[in-house]
Design a protein around this motif. Structure first.
Motif, mmCIF file in Angstrom:
data_model
loop_
_atom_site.group_PDB
_atom_site.id
_atom_site.type_symbol
_atom_site.label_atom_id
_atom_site.label_comp_id
_atom_site.label_asym_id
_atom_site.label_seq_id
_atom_site.Cartn_x
_atom_site.Cartn_y
_atom_site.Cartn_z
ATOM 1 N N HIS A 1 -19.377 31.533 47.839
ATOM 2 C CA HIS A 1 -20.004 31.275 46.545
ATOM 3 C C HIS A 1 -19.569 32.311 45.515
ATOM 4 N N ARG B 1 -17.724 31.671 41.993
ATOM 5 C CA ARG B 1 -18.226 32.192 40.721
ATOM 6 C C ARG B 1 -17.154 32.984 39.990
ATOM 7 N N LEU C 1 -14.997 30.514 38.292
ATOM 8 C CA LEU C 1 -15.646 29.980 37.090
ATOM 9 C C LEU C 1 -15.553 30.962 35.930
ATOM 10 N N ASN D 1 -23.609 25.427 40.398
ATOM 11 C CA ASN D 1 -22.305 25.888 39.932
ATOM 12 C C ASN D 1 -21.238 24.804 40.085
ATOM 13 N N ASN E 1 -28.985 23.105 32.839
ATOM 14 C CA ASN E 1 -27.669 22.465 32.890
ATOM 15 C C ASN E 1 -27.749 20.989 32.524
#
Length: 580
Positions: free
Chosen positions: A162, A166, A169, A197, A231
Motif C-alpha cells: 500500500h 501511495r 500516486l 486509493n 471521494n
C-alpha cells in the motif's frame, strides 16, 4: 374574549405554518454552530440530543465522544467509545485509537497501551497505524520498559504494498498505482484504505465509472467512511450528478472530524467542491491545532481565504508560507497575483486552486521558457508531472493538445502507458488520439498500437501508422522531410537537428491556427533559411528559393511567420527560444 379568539383563528388560517423538525440533523447543526462559537457546553447538549434521536448512528456517537474529550472529560468519552464498539458498530476500529488517546490524557498508560495493541492487531493497515506505533514508543518511555508489539501482524505485507502504491500516486504514476492496488484489494477485499486509493487511481487515470464503483464497495461495507464519502462527492461533481452531489455535500458540511487527518481530508474536499466557506473554517481549525504548520497548510488556508474574498487574510497566510518555505516560488507567485488582482472588483478575482503548486497554465508558461530543461524538471517534480496526467484526462481540447506535445519531450515508460490508455477511451476525440499515436511514433514505442477510432477498436502496426495521423500533420511532416532532403550533404548533423527542433516548436506553438500549405517547398526553403542564419551561414532568400524552385517572395513571407512566432538564439552549444 370569544371574538378575539375567533380573529386569531382567522389570522392563523391565512398563514403558512412551518413545522420545525427537531431531528438529529437539527441538533447536529446546532452543535456545530456552538462549536464555532466555542460554546462547548451547548455543543455537548446538542450532540447528546442528536445521539438520543439516532442512537444507532456511530457518527453522532463519535462526535459526542470527541466533544467530551475536548472538554477534558476523558472517562466519559471512553464510555461512549466503548458503547460504539459493543453496541453500535464493532467494526469502527479507530475507536480503540481514540480510547488510547483519552487514556493517555488520564495518565493511565497501561490502558492506553492495551487499546493501541488492540487497534494494531485488529487493523494493522488502519488510518492511524503509524500514529499508534509512535504512541507505543512514547508510552514505553513513560512506563520505563521496551515498547510492546502486536502479537500478530497478518496485514503487514499489505502496508508495504500500500505504501508503494501511495508513493506512485504522489508521484503522479497513476497506472502503476492502479496495478499494485488492483492486486492488493483482490487479495484483501476488506482493506478499505487500499480501495479508497484504488478509486483515486482510477479517477486520476480518467476512469470515473470504475472510481465510483470502487467507492460504492467501500461504502456498502462501511457507510460512514469519511475518505470514501469525500471521494464520492468529488466523483459525483465530475460526473455532473448535482442532485446526489448536493445531498452528500450537505451531510459532509455537518460532519465534525475527530482527528486532524479527517479534518484535512474534509477541508480539502470542500475546497475542491467549491464549498470555500466550509473549507476556510476547517483550515483555520487545523492551523490552530498544529504546533508547526507546514507551508502547504498556510497555502490551503490562503486559497480558502481568497476564494471567500478575505484578501488580507490570504496575503498574511501566503506571507507565512513564503517565510517557512523561502525556496518555493508558489507563495511568491500568489502574492504577486494578489497585487495584480487588487484593483479588480471582488467578483472578478479568479478562484484559486488548493493544490500547493503553480497553476497548470503557469507551469506551461515556465516550461515553455526553459525547453532545454523541460524533461528533467518534470521527472524531478511529481506535482508538475501529475498535473499533466490529470490535464490529459480532464482538461479541455486546447490543454490536451499542449499536454500531448509536452509528452513528446518527456517520452518515458509512464507517458507511454498513459498514451496507450488514452487511445482506448471511448469519449476522446479521434483527432487527439491521432496526435497521441504520432507522439508514440516519435517516442519509438513498440507496436502494434490499439486504439478506438471512428467508434471501432483497431490494431495498428507501425508500418500503417502514417495513414492514421491527422491530415494537417501529414502535410506539415512533408515540409520537414523536404527540408532535410535539401539540406542533406550540405549541413552537419547539429544543423539538421536544429531544423527538426525549430519545426517541432513552430508546430507546437501554432497547432491551433496553422496556415494552409499550398506548396511544401516554400515552407521547406524558409526553414532551411532560418537554420542557416542561426548558424551564421551566408545564404540569401533568393538562392534558397531557386534551390527549392519557389519564388523568393514566398520564402520571405514564410520566414516572417517563423520569426514572428519565436526569436531563435544560439550561445555556444546552448539552443533556446524566447517569445517576442
Amino acid at each position: 374574549m370569544k371574538k378575539q379568539h375567533a380573529d386569531v383563528k382567522r389570522q392563523a388560517k391565512g398563514r403558512k405554518v412551518v413545522r420545525l423538525r427537531l431531528d438529529a440533523g437539527f441538533f447536529f447543526e446546532r452543535a456545530v454552530r456552538s462549536l464555532d462559537r466555542h460554546r462547548y457546553d451547548k455543543a455537548l447538549k446538542y450532540f447528546r440530543l442528536a445521539v438520543e434521536k439516532e442512537p444507532e448512528n456511530p457518527v453522532n456517537q463519535c462526535n459526542l465522544a470527541g466533544i467530551l474529550s475536548e472538554m477534558g472529560r476523558f472517562e466519559e468519552s471512553n464510555e461512549v467509545l466503548e458503547t460504539i464498539l459493543t453496541e453500535v458498530d464493532p467494526d469502527l476500529l479507530e475507536c480503540w485509537f481514540y480510547m488510547a488517546n483519552n487514556a493517555a490524557n488520564l495518565e493511565d498508560f497501561e490502558l492506553a497501551e492495551e487499546c493501541l495493541i488492540r487497534y494494531l492487531e485488529e487493523d494493522p493497515g488502519g488510518e492511524f497505524a503509524a500514529e499508534a506505533e509512535e504512541m507505543l514508543e512514547m508510552l514505553a518511555y513513560e512506563l520505563g520498559r521496551q515498547p510492546r508489539r502486536p502479537q500478530a501482524k497478518p496485514k503487514q505485507e499489505w502496508l508495504k504494498r500500500h505504501d508503494e502504491a501511495r508513493r506512485y500516486l504522489e508521484a503522479g504514476q497513476f497506472l502503476q498505482a492502479k496495478e499494485v492496488l488492483e492486486k492488493l484489494v483482490e487479495e484483501y477485499p476488506d482493506f478499505h484504505a487500499g480501495m479508497n486509493n484504488l478509486a483515486l487511481a482510477y479517477y486520476y487515470a480518467g476512469d470515473v465509472d470504475k472510481a465510483v464503483d470502487t467507492i460504492d464497495r467501500v461504502l456498502t461495507a462501511d457507510p460512514n467512511n469519511l475518505h470514501a464519502l469525500c471521494n464520492l462527492a468529488v466523483f459525483l461533481q465530475h460526473r455532473g450528478d448535482r442532485e446526489n452531489r448536493n445531498r452528500l455535500v450537505a451531510m459532509l458540511k455537518k460532519w465534525v472530524p475527530f482527528h486532524s487527518e479527517h479534518t484535512y481530508k474534509l477541508a480539502t474536499t470542500l475546497g475542491i467542491l467549491g464549498e470555500h466557506e466550509g473549507a476556510y473554517r476547517l483550515f483555520r481549525q487545523l492551523l490552530k491545532r498544529e504546533e508547526r504548520p507546514d507551508p502547504s497548510l498556510y497555502h490551503y488556508a490562503a486559497a480558502a481565504a481568497l476564494n471567500t474574498k478575505r484578501f488580507d487574510r490570504a496575503r498574511n497566510y501566503w506571507r507565512m508560507a513564503r517565510d517557512l518555505d523561502p525556496g518555493s516560488e508558489i507563495p511568491v507567485f500568489y502574492l504577486n497575483q494578489l497585487d495584480h488582482w487588487e484593483p479588480f472588483p471582488p467578483e472578478n478575482v479568479p478562484t484559486v486552486s488548493y493544490q500547493y503548486q503553480l497553476p497548470f497554465e503557469e507551469q506551461l508558461i515556465q516550461l515553455d521558457r526553459q525547453q532545454n530543461t523541460l524533461p528533467d524538471q518534470i521527472r524531478q517534480n511529481p506535482l508538475i508531472r501529475s498535473s499533466f496526467f490529470w490535464a490529459l484526462n480532464h482538461g479541455d481540447k486546447e490543454t490536451k493538445l499542449q499536454v500531448l506535445q509536452v509528452f513528446e519531450w518527456i517520452a518515458d515508460r509512464e507517458v507511454e502507458q498513459v498514451l496507450r490508455s488514452f487511445l482506448m477511451k471511448q469519449d476522446e476525440e479521434d483527432e487527439l488520439k491521432r496526435i497521441a499515436l504520432y507522439v508514440l511514433q516519435q517516442m519509438e514505442a513498440k507496436g502494434p498500437y490499439r486504439a478506438i477510432l471512428g467508434g471501432r477498436e483497431l490494431t495498428i502496426p507501425p508500418c500503417e501508422l502514417t495513414r492514421e495521423l491527422p491530415v494537417w500533420l501529414k502535410a506539415w511532416e512533408k515540409v520537414l522531410e523536404c527540408c532535410l532532403n535539401g539540406m542533406d550533404g550540405l549541413y552537419d548533423i547539429s544543423q539538421l537537428n536544429d531544423a527538426q527542433i525549430i519545426w517541432a516548436e513552430f508546430l507546437r506553438k501554432n497547432h491551433a491556427n496553422l496556415p494552409k500549405i499550398r506548396k511544401v517547398e516554400g515552407w521547406a526553403a524558409a526553414l532551411e533559411y532560418v537554420v542557416a542564419r542561426l548558424h551564421g551561414i551566408a545564404i540569401t532568400q533568393e538562392s534558397v528559393a531557386r534551390k527549392h524552385e519557389v519564388s523568393s517572395s514566398t520564402v520571405g513571407r514564410h520566414v516572417r511567420v517563423l520569426e514572428k512566432t519565436c526569436r531563435v538564439t544560439r550561445d555556444g552549444s546552448r539552443f533556446s527560444w524566447s517569445s517576442k
